[in-house]
Design a protein around this motif. Sequence first.
Motif, mmCIF file in Angstrom:
data_model
loop_
_atom_site.group_PDB
_atom_site.id
_atom_site.type_symbol
_atom_site.label_atom_id
_atom_site.label_comp_id
_atom_site.label_asym_id
_atom_site.label_seq_id
_atom_site.Cartn_x
_atom_site.Cartn_y
_atom_site.Cartn_z
ATOM 1 N N SER A 130 -36.581 26.162 70.769
ATOM 2 C CA SER A 130 -37.320 27.415 70.803
ATOM 3 C C SER A 130 -37.272 28.057 69.435
ATOM 4 C CB SER A 130 -36.741 28.361 71.860
ATOM 5 O OG SER A 130 -35.402 28.704 71.543
ATOM 6 N N LEU A 131 -38.122 29.051 69.256
ATOM 7 C CA LEU A 131 -38.135 29.804 68.022
ATOM 8 C C LEU A 131 -38.506 31.243 68.345
ATOM 9 C CD1 LEU A 131 -41.393 30.205 67.110
ATOM 10 C CD2 LEU A 131 -41.140 27.766 66.747
ATOM 11 N N VAL A 132 -38.372 32.103 67.346
ATOM 12 C CA VAL A 132 -38.692 33.518 67.505
ATOM 13 C C VAL A 132 -39.764 33.888 66.495
ATOM 14 C CG1 VAL A 132 -37.812 35.872 67.390
ATOM 15 C CG2 VAL A 132 -36.390 34.071 68.359
ATOM 16 N N ALA A 133 -40.731 34.668 66.936
ATOM 17 C CA ALA A 133 -41.791 35.147 66.059
ATOM 18 C C ALA A 133 -41.751 36.670 66.022
ATOM 19 C CB ALA A 133 -43.155 34.674 66.554
ATOM 20 N N THR A 157 -41.480 41.282 68.919
ATOM 21 C CA THR A 157 -40.712 40.055 68.739
ATOM 22 C C THR A 157 -40.987 39.163 69.948
ATOM 23 O OG1 THR A 157 -38.748 41.093 69.735
ATOM 24 C CG2 THR A 157 -38.905 41.087 67.335
ATOM 25 N N ILE A 158 -41.241 37.889 69.680
ATOM 26 C CA ILE A 158 -41.734 36.963 70.685
ATOM 27 C C ILE A 158 -40.841 35.726 70.713
ATOM 28 C CG2 ILE A 158 -43.747 35.637 71.435
ATOM 29 C CD1 ILE A 158 -45.263 37.462 69.257
ATOM 30 N N LYS A 159 -40.439 35.305 71.887
ATOM 31 C CA LYS A 159 -39.716 34.049 72.031
ATOM 32 C C LYS A 159 -40.699 32.962 72.421
ATOM 33 C CE LYS A 159 -35.635 31.804 73.919
ATOM 34 N NZ LYS A 159 -34.379 31.974 74.665
ATOM 35 N N ARG A 211 -31.794 36.535 60.897
ATOM 36 C CA ARG A 211 -31.045 37.553 61.635
ATOM 37 C C ARG A 211 -31.562 38.976 61.404
ATOM 38 N NH1 ARG A 211 -26.757 35.265 64.018
ATOM 39 N NH2 ARG A 211 -26.064 33.240 63.249
ATOM 40 N N ILE A 212 -32.289 39.187 60.347
ATOM 41 C CA ILE A 212 -32.842 40.500 60.023
ATOM 42 C C ILE A 212 -34.321 40.331 59.721
ATOM 43 C CG2 ILE A 212 -32.834 42.395 58.331
ATOM 44 C CD1 ILE A 212 -29.841 42.012 58.042
ATOM 45 N N LEU A 213 -35.127 41.304 60.154
ATOM 46 C CA LEU A 213 -36.543 41.257 59.827
ATOM 47 C C LEU A 213 -36.958 42.551 59.144
ATOM 48 C CD1 LEU A 213 -38.459 42.996 62.166
ATOM 49 C CD2 LEU A 213 -37.371 41.243 63.562
ATOM 50 N N ALA A 214 -37.904 42.428 58.230
ATOM 51 C CA ALA A 214 -38.421 43.571 57.476
ATOM 52 C C ALA A 214 -39.855 43.837 57.898
ATOM 53 C CB ALA A 214 -38.357 43.295 55.972
ATOM 54 N N VAL A 215 -40.198 45.112 58.024
ATOM 55 C CA VAL A 215 -41.533 45.511 58.452
ATOM 56 C C VAL A 215 -42.085 46.527 57.458
ATOM 57 C CG1 VAL A 215 -42.883 46.650 60.253
ATOM 58 C CG2 VAL A 215 -41.001 45.120 60.886
ATOM 59 N N GLY A 216 -43.256 46.230 56.917
ATOM 60 C CA GLY A 216 -43.949 47.167 56.040
ATOM 61 C C GLY A 216 -45.069 47.842 56.804
ATOM 62 N N GLY A 217 -44.985 49.175 56.936
ATOM 63 C CA GLY A 217 -45.942 49.914 57.755
ATOM 64 C C GLY A 217 -47.068 50.533 56.953
ATOM 65 N N TRP A 218 -48.074 50.994 57.671
ATOM 66 C CA TRP A 218 -49.192 51.677 57.031
ATOM 67 C C TRP A 218 -48.761 53.004 56.401
ATOM 68 C CZ3 TRP A 218 -53.927 51.211 60.876
ATOM 69 C CH2 TRP A 218 -54.328 49.864 60.905
ATOM 70 N N ASP A 219 -47.583 53.494 56.802
ATOM 71 C CA ASP A 219 -47.085 54.741 56.224
ATOM 72 C C ASP A 219 -46.364 54.501 54.897
ATOM 73 O OD1 ASP A 219 -44.872 53.426 57.158
ATOM 74 O OD2 ASP A 219 -44.085 55.091 58.337
ATOM 75 N N ARG A 220 -46.493 53.267 54.374
ATOM 76 C CA ARG A 220 -45.924 52.878 53.077
ATOM 77 C C ARG A 220 -44.402 52.876 53.068
ATOM 78 N NH1 ARG A 220 -49.917 55.864 48.624
ATOM 79 N NH2 ARG A 220 -51.870 55.047 49.485
ATOM 80 N N ARG A 221 -43.810 52.673 54.224
ATOM 81 C CA ARG A 221 -42.358 52.577 54.319
ATOM 82 C C ARG A 221 -41.950 51.176 54.762
ATOM 83 N NH1 ARG A 221 -40.285 58.276 57.060
ATOM 84 N NH2 ARG A 221 -41.186 59.657 55.469
ATOM 85 N N LEU A 224 -36.016 47.878 58.126
ATOM 86 C CA LEU A 224 -35.250 46.680 58.463
ATOM 87 C C LEU A 224 -34.759 46.782 59.895
ATOM 88 C CD1 LEU A 224 -33.084 46.267 55.224
ATOM 89 C CD2 LEU A 224 -35.300 45.246 55.741
ATOM 90 N N PHE A 225 -34.872 45.667 60.634
ATOM 91 C CA PHE A 225 -34.444 45.633 62.019
ATOM 92 C C PHE A 225 -33.515 44.446 62.247
ATOM 93 C CE2 PHE A 225 -38.508 47.796 62.056
ATOM 94 C CZ PHE A 225 -38.352 48.815 62.976
ATOM 95 N N ASP A 226 -32.539 44.636 63.141
ATOM 96 C CA ASP A 226 -31.712 43.542 63.606
ATOM 97 C C ASP A 226 -32.526 42.725 64.611
ATOM 98 O OD1 ASP A 226 -28.873 42.320 64.059
ATOM 99 O OD2 ASP A 226 -29.636 42.759 66.070
ATOM 100 N N ARG A 227 -32.603 41.411 64.408
ATOM 101 C CA ARG A 227 -33.451 40.617 65.279
ATOM 102 C C ARG A 227 -32.945 40.592 66.709
ATOM 103 N NH1 ARG A 227 -34.516 34.176 64.839
ATOM 104 N NH2 ARG A 227 -32.760 34.073 66.273
ATOM 105 N N ALA A 228 -31.652 40.478 66.891
ATOM 106 C CA ALA A 228 -31.096 40.334 68.232
ATOM 107 C C ALA A 228 -31.316 41.575 69.093
ATOM 108 C CB ALA A 228 -29.607 40.000 68.152
#
Length: 234
Positions: A130-133, A157-159, A211-221, A224-228
């Motif tokens: 399996s993988l995570v998206a 987040t999708i399994k 283990r960590i994912l980064a998200v760039g938003g339309w608000d220009r910020r 960082l999120f913990d994947r688990a």
Amino acid sequence: GESNLIALPTQHQSVAIIRDLRCDPTSNPAYSIDTGAHSRQNYGMLTSLGLCLQEKPQQFVLGCGMEDGSALFYDLRSKGSPWLVDNSAEDIGHLPDETSSIMCHIKLGNDPVLSLDLSRSCSKGEGKISLVAVAGCAGDADEISELPEADQGTVSTIKVKLANDSSNVDGKMEPSAPNMKASIRTKTRTCSIESGGKVGVSICRFRPDGRILAVGGWDRRLRLFDRASSKPLA
């Protein structure tokens, strides 16, 4: 090797290709995937791509974000894959259904999926493939505010479970998984909807270890999120 492969869009709005960077760019690609072929619904144009390449356990999966808010996943491990360019002419009448052993899809919302990234699963079970998206969608704060709270997130987040013959978990053989399957684990907001902020997502990426994912938003910020846990870190 697979580390030299790259997924690219084409002039055809529903077609993605995979090329080997070592080959002549004017030659045929290694794979050609038409997301609209034999589909029972119209996903619209291709809006984002992600590729997961790993040797052990072997994973070679293409993720496609679509205009209608769907995410499609293709397992390309098989040498007889219908998306191999060498096979496409003879196998064009035998493309898989939307849910099969080598393809699956899931609806994330009604807005285009603007960014998609894939990472290997951290599952400890041997034989589990399996993988995570992570997928980031466009979004209008006024429209999203009318949705149920559980559906207001623009970061999903999708399994993705790949088909396999059997799974060996803690020394016990589990039943086979004949089909690929995608399921939403969490949906997360980028900013407060009540504040009228720009809730859409421009880009999302996993750290190399997943283990960590980064998200760039339309608000220009950048967040960082913990994947688990999908909880914000910064």
